[in-house]
Design a protein around this motif. Structure first.
Motif, PDB file in Angstrom:
ATOM      1  N   ILE A   1      13.446 -47.699  -0.856  1.00 13.85           N
ATOM      2  CA  ILE A   1      13.628 -47.223   0.512  1.00 13.85           C
ATOM      3  C   ILE A   1      15.023 -47.535   1.040  1.00 13.85           C
ATOM      4  O   ILE A   1      15.647 -46.709   1.717  1.00 13.85           O
ATOM      5  CB  ILE A   1      12.541 -47.797   1.452  1.00 13.85           C
ATOM      6  CG1 ILE A   1      12.677 -47.146   2.841  1.00 13.85           C
ATOM      7  CG2 ILE A   1      12.639 -49.313   1.569  1.00 13.85           C
ATOM      8  CD1 ILE A   1      11.514 -47.450   3.745  1.00 13.85           C
TER       9      ILE A   1
ATOM     10  N   ILE B   1       4.511 -43.376  -6.524  1.00 11.69           N
ATOM     11  CA  ILE B   1       3.861 -44.001  -5.363  1.00 11.69           C
ATOM     12  C   ILE B   1       4.859 -44.679  -4.426  1.00 11.69           C
ATOM     13  O   ILE B   1       4.853 -44.406  -3.220  1.00 11.69           O
ATOM     14  CB  ILE B   1       2.770 -44.986  -5.820  1.00 11.69           C
ATOM     15  CG1 ILE B   1       1.634 -44.223  -6.510  1.00 11.69           C
ATOM     16  CG2 ILE B   1       2.240 -45.786  -4.628  1.00 11.69           C
ATOM     17  CD1 ILE B   1       0.560 -45.110  -7.098  1.00 11.69           C
ATOM     18  N   PRO B   2       5.726 -45.581  -4.897  1.00 18.25           N
ATOM     19  CA  PRO B   2       6.682 -46.202  -3.956  1.00 18.25           C
ATOM     20  C   PRO B   2       7.658 -45.197  -3.347  1.00 18.25           C
ATOM     21  O   PRO B   2       8.147 -45.403  -2.227  1.00 18.25           O
ATOM     22  CB  PRO B   2       7.406 -47.244  -4.807  1.00 18.25           C
ATOM     23  CG  PRO B   2       7.167 -46.847  -6.212  1.00 18.25           C
ATOM     24  CD  PRO B   2       5.832 -46.182  -6.240  1.00 18.25           C
TER      25      PRO B   2
ATOM     26  N   ARG C   1       6.848 -42.063  -2.529  1.00 20.51           N
ATOM     27  CA  ARG C   1       6.092 -41.425  -1.433  1.00 20.51           C
ATOM     28  C   ARG C   1       5.985 -42.367  -0.231  1.00 20.51           C
ATOM     29  O   ARG C   1       6.098 -41.935   0.920  1.00 20.51           O
ATOM     30  CB  ARG C   1       4.697 -41.035  -1.926  1.00 20.51           C
ATOM     31  CG  ARG C   1       4.681 -39.902  -2.927  1.00 20.51           C
ATOM     32  CD  ARG C   1       3.263 -39.526  -3.326  1.00 20.51           C
ATOM     33  NE  ARG C   1       3.237 -38.521  -4.363  1.00 20.51           N
ATOM     34  CZ  ARG C   1       3.361 -37.208  -4.150  1.00 20.51           C
ATOM     35  NH1 ARG C   1       3.504 -36.774  -2.901  1.00 20.51           N
ATOM     36  NH2 ARG C   1       3.332 -36.358  -5.154  1.00 20.51           N
ATOM     37  N   GLU C   2       5.751 -43.643  -0.498  1.00 19.23           N
ATOM     38  CA  GLU C   2       5.654 -44.612   0.602  1.00 19.23           C
ATOM     39  C   GLU C   2       6.981 -44.709   1.352  1.00 19.23           C
ATOM     40  O   GLU C   2       7.005 -44.773   2.586  1.00 19.23           O
ATOM     41  CB  GLU C   2       5.247 -45.976   0.043  1.00 19.23           C
ATOM     42  CG  GLU C   2       3.823 -46.008  -0.493  1.00 19.23           C
ATOM     43  CD  GLU C   2       3.475 -47.338  -1.136  1.00 19.23           C
ATOM     44  OE1 GLU C   2       4.416 -48.125  -1.402  1.00 19.23           O
ATOM     45  OE2 GLU C   2       2.283 -47.583  -1.391  1.00 19.23           O
ATOM     46  N   ALA C   3       8.081 -44.710   0.594  1.00 18.35           N
ATOM     47  CA  ALA C   3       9.404 -44.764   1.220  1.00 18.35           C
ATOM     48  C   ALA C   3       9.642 -43.525   2.074  1.00 18.35           C
ATOM     49  O   ALA C   3      10.175 -43.616   3.190  1.00 18.35           O
ATOM     50  CB  ALA C   3      10.490 -44.898   0.156  1.00 18.35           C
TER      51      ALA C   3
ATOM     52  N   LYS D   1       7.483 -41.688   3.598  1.00 19.00           N
ATOM     53  CA  LYS D   1       6.690 -41.744   4.827  1.00 19.00           C
ATOM     54  C   LYS D   1       7.376 -42.622   5.874  1.00 19.00           C
ATOM     55  O   LYS D   1       7.384 -42.295   7.058  1.00 19.00           O
ATOM     56  CB  LYS D   1       5.290 -42.268   4.521  1.00 19.00           C
ATOM     57  CG  LYS D   1       4.420 -41.283   3.729  1.00 19.00           C
ATOM     58  CD  LYS D   1       3.065 -41.875   3.395  1.00 19.00           C
ATOM     59  CE  LYS D   1       2.238 -40.895   2.580  1.00 19.00           C
ATOM     60  NZ  LYS D   1       0.920 -41.474   2.186  1.00 19.00           N
ATOM     61  N   VAL D   2       7.945 -43.733   5.432  1.00 19.01           N
ATOM     62  CA  VAL D   2       8.668 -44.609   6.358  1.00 19.01           C
ATOM     63  C   VAL D   2       9.893 -43.886   6.913  1.00 19.01           C
ATOM     64  O   VAL D   2      10.168 -43.922   8.116  1.00 19.01           O
ATOM     65  CB  VAL D   2       9.092 -45.912   5.658  1.00 19.01           C
ATOM     66  CG1 VAL D   2      10.006 -46.738   6.567  1.00 19.01           C
ATOM     67  CG2 VAL D   2       7.858 -46.736   5.274  1.00 19.01           C
TER      68      VAL D   2
ATOM     69  N   TYR E   1       9.356 -32.811   0.784  1.00 22.94           N
ATOM     70  CA  TYR E   1      10.174 -33.638   1.676  1.00 22.94           C
ATOM     71  C   TYR E   1      11.642 -33.219   1.583  1.00 22.94           C
ATOM     72  O   TYR E   1      12.130 -32.825   0.519  1.00 22.94           O
ATOM     73  CB  TYR E   1      10.065 -35.109   1.279  1.00 22.94           C
ATOM     74  CG  TYR E   1       8.711 -35.718   1.545  1.00 22.94           C
ATOM     75  CD1 TYR E   1       8.400 -36.270   2.789  1.00 22.94           C
ATOM     76  CD2 TYR E   1       7.735 -35.756   0.542  1.00 22.94           C
ATOM     77  CE1 TYR E   1       7.166 -36.840   3.035  1.00 22.94           C
ATOM     78  CE2 TYR E   1       6.491 -36.332   0.787  1.00 22.94           C
ATOM     79  CZ  TYR E   1       6.213 -36.865   2.033  1.00 22.94           C
ATOM     80  OH  TYR E   1       4.988 -37.425   2.266  1.00 22.94           O
TER      81      TYR E   1
END
Length: 240
Positions: A27, A59-60, A62-64, A66-67, A82
């Motif tokens: 991120i 996965i990380p 996608r999480e990044a 979203k943030v 995205y």
């Protein structure tokens, strides 16, 4: 729908800042690339390619993303994916209005608390801007300008306000507005900054806020020149 740019450039401009054996800072490195203006508005962010670059699963990533969506730096378009967020020009201008209002509030408090050390910091960043203008260094000028404004409001001791101020500034970064302002415009901004510096050192809050207001008027006038650029701004508001 945003104007999606070339699909491969995001990963070609990423930098993995993690040291050998360290966990990738997914991120942080993605945010840094976007804020540097290396990833223009509308640049598609391919999840699998980014994951491969960092050597992690999707996965990380996608999480990044979203943030970063929550920070206003990235947007998600159904059936597309995205991409680096693209603003309308009206949204872009509004963020400068937000910055001006927050800055004015902080400046009045800052002059009441500033020290000689704060004066030295503001002077230094102002000098760096002058050097960057002389060298034709747009990125250096922009970075020094940001540090100058942050140094002016730092003495206020208002961390929540500063966080909101930085967030508003960050969302406009992908457009790299200073890269499109000619040298004479940057000289005008530098003169504005000089007036702000003098008022800050004199601890004259009214004069400082007035000088800052003129500066924002000059910024808005300069940015009007490229308001219709489809490479920078969405021409219609995004769908709810």
């Amino acid at each position: 729908m945003p104007s999606i740019r070339r699909r491969s450039i995001f990963t070609t401009r990423l930098v993995n800042s993690a040291g050998r054996g360290q966990q990738p800072l997914v991120i942080d490195d993605m945010r840094r690339a976007i804020l540097a203006g290396d990833e223009p508005p509308g640049t598609l962010i391919p999840i699998d390619a980014v994951a491969t670059f960092f050597g992690v699963s999707p996965i990380p990533v996608r999480e990044a993303l979203k943030v970063l969506c929550g920070e206003g730096l990235v947007e998600h378009t159904p059936h597309v994916g995205y991409s680096v967020a693209m603003l309308t020009f009206e949204e872009f201008r509004e963020l400068y209005d937000v910055r001006q209002a927050l800055e004015a509030s902080a400046l009045r408090e800052a002059v009441l608390r500033a020290t000689a050390g704060d004066d030295a910091s503001v002077r230094e960043h102002h000098a760096r801007m002058g050097e960057a203008i002389a060298l034709g260094d747009e990125r250096g000028h922009h970075a020094a300008s940001r540090r100058f404004h942050m140094a002016l409001i730092a003495p206020a001791g208002m961390p929540r306000l500063v966080h909101m101020y930085e967030s508003a500034w960050n969302i406009t970064e992908p457009a790299r507005p200073m890269a499109r302002v000619p040298r004479d415009g940057r000289v005008l901004f530098h003169d504005d900054h000089g007036a702000m510096l003098a008022a800050f050192i004199d601890r004259d809050g009214d004069r400082l806020v007035s000088a800052a207001s003129r500066h924002y008027d000059h910024l808005r006038g300069a940015f009007d020149e490229f308001r219709d650029d489809p490479e920078l701004f969405r021409q219609t508001s995004p769908r709810a």
